[in-house]
Design an enzyme around this catalytic site. Sequence first.
Site, PDB file in Angstrom:
ATOM      1  N   ARG A   1       0.327  -6.614  13.385  1.00 24.66           N
ATOM      2  CA  ARG A   1       0.229  -5.496  12.443  1.00 24.66           C
ATOM      3  C   ARG A   1      -1.111  -5.494  11.697  1.00 24.66           C
ATOM      4  O   ARG A   1      -1.702  -4.440  11.456  1.00 24.66           O
ATOM      5  CB  ARG A   1       1.378  -5.559  11.429  1.00 24.66           C
ATOM      6  CG  ARG A   1       1.386  -4.369  10.509  1.00 24.66           C
ATOM      7  CD  ARG A   1       2.723  -4.205   9.808  1.00 24.66           C
ATOM      8  NE  ARG A   1       2.752  -2.927   9.111  1.00 24.66           N
ATOM      9  CZ  ARG A   1       2.963  -2.795   7.809  1.00 24.66           C
ATOM     10  NH1 ARG A   1       3.176  -3.873   7.068  1.00 24.66           N
ATOM     11  NH2 ARG A   1       2.975  -1.611   7.260  1.00 24.66           N
TER      12      ARG A   1
ATOM     13  N   ASN B   1       0.080  -2.170   2.558  1.00 26.31           N
ATOM     14  CA  ASN B   1      -0.161  -3.601   2.759  1.00 26.31           C
ATOM     15  C   ASN B   1       1.117  -4.425   2.661  1.00 26.31           C
ATOM     16  O   ASN B   1       1.092  -5.620   2.884  1.00 26.31           O
ATOM     17  CB  ASN B   1      -1.150  -4.131   1.714  1.00 26.31           C
ATOM     18  CG  ASN B   1      -0.506  -4.320   0.341  1.00 26.31           C
ATOM     19  OD1 ASN B   1       0.657  -3.982   0.134  1.00 26.31           O
ATOM     20  ND2 ASN B   1      -1.242  -4.864  -0.573  1.00 26.31           N
TER      21      ASN B   1
HETATM   22  C1  HEM Z   1       2.870   4.853  15.123  1.00 32.11           C
HETATM   23  C2  HEM Z   1       2.835   4.733  13.831  1.00 32.11           C
HETATM   24  C3  HEM Z   1       3.297   3.526  13.075  1.00 32.11           C
HETATM   25  C4  HEM Z   1       4.022   3.551  11.937  1.00 32.11           C
HETATM   26  C5  HEM Z   1       4.509   4.779  11.200  1.00 32.11           C
HETATM   27  C6  HEM Z   1       4.259   2.182  11.562  1.00 32.11           C
HETATM   28  C7  HEM Z   1       4.954   1.797  10.424  1.00 32.11           C
HETATM   29  C8  HEM Z   1       5.320   0.509  10.151  1.00 32.11           C
HETATM   30  C9  HEM Z   1       6.082   0.113   8.995  1.00 32.11           C
HETATM   31  C10 HEM Z   1       6.529   1.032   7.879  1.00 32.11           C
HETATM   32  C11 HEM Z   1       6.329  -1.215   9.095  1.00 32.11           C
HETATM   33  C12 HEM Z   1       7.142  -2.085   8.158  1.00 32.11           C
HETATM   34  C13 HEM Z   1       6.476  -2.310   6.838  1.00 32.11           C
HETATM   35  C14 HEM Z   1       7.491  -2.890   5.894  1.00 32.11           C
HETATM   36  O1  HEM Z   1       8.417  -2.165   5.531  1.00 32.11           O
HETATM   37  O2  HEM Z   1       7.405  -4.074   5.566  1.00 32.11           O
HETATM   38  C15 HEM Z   1       5.724  -1.661  10.322  1.00 32.11           C
HETATM   39  C16 HEM Z   1       5.786  -2.951  10.781  1.00 32.11           C
HETATM   40  C17 HEM Z   1       5.125  -3.376  11.912  1.00 32.11           C
HETATM   41  N1  HEM Z   1       4.251  -2.638  12.680  1.00 32.11           N
HETATM   42 FE1  HEM Z   1       4.017  -0.638  12.614  1.00 32.11          FE
HETATM   43  N2  HEM Z   1       3.697   1.356  12.479  1.00 32.11           N
HETATM   44  C18 HEM Z   1       3.079   2.127  13.414  1.00 32.11           C
HETATM   45  C19 HEM Z   1       2.336   1.668  14.485  1.00 32.11           C
HETATM   46  C20 HEM Z   1       2.134   0.347  14.779  1.00 32.11           C
HETATM   47  C21 HEM Z   1       1.206  -0.148  15.764  1.00 32.11           C
HETATM   48  C22 HEM Z   1       0.245   0.718  16.575  1.00 32.11           C
HETATM   49  C23 HEM Z   1       1.331  -1.496  15.785  1.00 32.11           C
HETATM   50  C24 HEM Z   1       0.586  -2.508  16.597  1.00 32.11           C
HETATM   51  C25 HEM Z   1      -0.034  -2.258  17.746  1.00 32.11           C
HETATM   52  C26 HEM Z   1       2.360  -1.838  14.833  1.00 32.11           C
HETATM   53  C27 HEM Z   1       2.846  -3.102  14.622  1.00 32.11           C
HETATM   54  C28 HEM Z   1       3.785  -3.429  13.678  1.00 32.11           C
HETATM   55  C29 HEM Z   1       4.408  -4.744  13.584  1.00 32.11           C
HETATM   56  C30 HEM Z   1       4.211  -5.888  14.558  1.00 32.11           C
HETATM   57  C31 HEM Z   1       5.222  -4.711  12.463  1.00 32.11           C
HETATM   58  C32 HEM Z   1       6.071  -5.858  11.890  1.00 32.11           C
HETATM   59  C33 HEM Z   1       5.224  -6.612  10.873  1.00 32.11           C
HETATM   60  C34 HEM Z   1       5.880  -7.850  10.299  1.00 32.11           C
HETATM   61  O3  HEM Z   1       6.969  -8.248  10.738  1.00 32.11           O
HETATM   62  O4  HEM Z   1       5.275  -8.455   9.400  1.00 32.11           O
HETATM   63  N3  HEM Z   1       2.802  -0.711  14.228  1.00 32.11           N
HETATM   64  N4  HEM Z   1       5.108  -0.602  10.931  1.00 32.11           N
HETATM   65  C1  LIG Z   2      -0.645  -5.301  -1.963  1.00 34.20           C
HETATM   66  O1  LIG Z   2      -0.991  -4.320  -2.910  1.00 34.20           O
HETATM   67  C2  LIG Z   2      -0.453  -4.558  -4.192  1.00 34.20           C
HETATM   68  C3  LIG Z   2      -0.844  -3.389  -5.082  1.00 34.20           C
HETATM   69  O2  LIG Z   2      -0.531  -2.165  -4.467  1.00 34.20           O
HETATM   70  C4  LIG Z   2      -1.013  -5.875  -4.720  1.00 34.20           C
HETATM   71  O3  LIG Z   2      -0.438  -6.150  -5.982  1.00 34.20           O
HETATM   72  C5  LIG Z   2      -0.673  -6.999  -3.739  1.00 34.20           C
HETATM   73  O4  LIG Z   2      -1.270  -8.202  -4.160  1.00 34.20           O
HETATM   74  C6  LIG Z   2      -1.181  -6.659  -2.340  1.00 34.20           C
HETATM   75  N1  LIG Z   2      -0.747  -7.660  -1.377  1.00 34.20           N
HETATM   76  C7  LIG Z   2      -1.614  -8.408  -0.666  1.00 34.20           C
HETATM   77  C8  LIG Z   2      -0.997  -9.339   0.319  1.00 34.20           C
HETATM   78  O5  LIG Z   2      -2.816  -8.337  -0.794  1.00 34.20           O
END
Ligand code: HEM
Ligand SMILES: *[C@@H]1O[C@H](CO)[C@@H](O)[C@H](O)[C@H]1NC(C)=O
Length: 358
Positions: A81, A113
């Site tokens: 990500r 982030n």
């Molecule tokens: C197409 C549009 C995309 C949207 C709207 C999107 C949105 C998101 C969101 C909202 C999360 C979770 C954040 C959270 O709630 O903590 C997420 C997680 C993730 N995204 Fe996407 N994403 C997109 C595309 C991608 C792409 C292109 C990649 C990599 C090639 C990717 C890889 C990941 C991975 C691996 C996670 C899990 C991260 C973790 O477990 O720490 N995403 N994504």
């Molecule tokens: C993500 O952003 C928030 C503010 O929007 C900040 O307080 C936080 O430290 C940031 N997290 C990282 C991992 O940098």
Amino acid sequence: MALSVSRSSTSFSSLLLIPFLLLVSHYSSEAQPTELSTPAIVKGLSRSFYKSSCPKLESIVRNHLKKVFKKDIGQAAALLRIFFHDCFVQGCDASVLLDGSFANPSEKEAPPNLTLRPDALKTLDDLRALVHNTCGRVVSCADITALAGRDAVFLSGGPDYKVPLGRRDSVTFATRNTTLANLPAPASTVDALLLSLGTKNFDATDVVALSGAHTIGRGHCNSFTSRLYPTQDPTMDTAFASSLKLTCPTTATVNTTVLDVRTPNKFDNKYYADLVNRQGLFTSDQDLFTDERTRGIVMSFSKNQKLFFDKFVIAVTKMGQMGVLTGNQGEIRANCSARNSDNRFFLQSSVVEGWAQF
Ligand code: HEM
Ligand SMILES: *[C@@H]1O[C@H](CO)[C@@H](O)[C@H](O)[C@H]1NC(C)=O
Ligand SMILES: *[C@@H]1O[C@H](CO)[C@@H](O)[C@H](O)[C@H]1NC(C)=O
Ligand SMILES: *[C@@H]1O[C@H](CO)[C@@H](O)[C@H](O)[C@H]1NC(C)=O
Ligand SMILES: *[C@@H]1O[C@H](CO)[C@@H](O)[C@H](O)[C@H]1NC(C)=O
């Protein structure tokens, strides 16, 4: 795995019992990296860029990440990500790794982030230190981020592929606003995704393939509770919705759940089976199946993992070359989270810049 929507709710409860898959022994095999029909390599990048200046680069990165993932497989998703966020905002230039300041709020400080996991950011600088200790300050944080993204895929069971190298690190911050403007929101429809990724030169197949990265990793409640409350999204399987409501009893709950309910830690095509069974977590996921323009691609990836892997490699290779700095643009950072000019340890550093690339 059944593909029909009507069988989804009966199979769902048993799916919850599937234990998290352990890392497969996949990565000990000597698979040939995919070479077929990958996109053109942009000027200034090359697959053999560090052949003489840092021949051990790729083995150092892979061997270290094997150890990291053995302790915490969640870092694989986190690293993938970070690579995505880096490339989509101001190009793959490691701007995502910069610590911000009050004067220069960085990408890290913008709301998306949320799960740029600090331990994964640290892993990237650990890799940088290992590489620079062996080769000198010749390898960029941007290249290390790209290689870590590739190894996150491969070491989780996905395809191996060669990464064009030679990126340089930014000396400019990406603003909070460019970050927000360039990262699609989880509530995005296919319409919005095709539009915003279309401007970045990705077609519908690329969009569906890149979204397949959600075959690993986790999301926070607030990324999807708008699909549960106040009204339940009718495109979501009802049993799946009920289980998500247990994880996120209110919109204010801070909790996480897996993105791919079938094989949450394995890079495979089961994410597409989730979508076919209406168990995609975000609107941006599920709408790929709902919308007729992308449904056929979802169906074909759900039936053919090799096809998904091939298209993913094409799309992620394209992604990895977005807006790169090359040649004598930017710099090679001595610390991934600070520009050299801001790095107060830099002048004392014993690591000297290695021989010139050009
Ligand atoms: C197409 C549009 C995309 C949207 C709207 C999107 C949105 C998101 C969101 C909202 C999360 C979770 C954040 C959270 O709630 O903590 C997420 C997680 C993730 N995204 Fe996407 N994403 C997109 C595309 C991608 C792409 C292109 C990649 C990599 C090639 C990717 C890889 C990941 C991975 C691996 C996670 C899990 C991260 C973790 O477990 O720490 N995403 N994504
Ligand atoms: C993500 O952003 C928030 C503010 O929007 C900040 O307080 C936080 O430290 C940031 N997290 C990282 C991992 O940098
Ligand atoms: C960032 O976007 C917000 C809201 O759209 C706007 O009010 C603000 O002026 C922008 N900041 C900069 C530095 O462009
Ligand atoms: C977080 O989710 C788990 C199930 O995944 C659940 O047991 C727990 O109660 C949830 N935590 C909160 C605060 O709701
Ligand atoms: C790297 O830079 C960050 C941010 O300026 C700083 O907090 C950290 O101590 C530096 N790390 C090293 C090893 O110098």
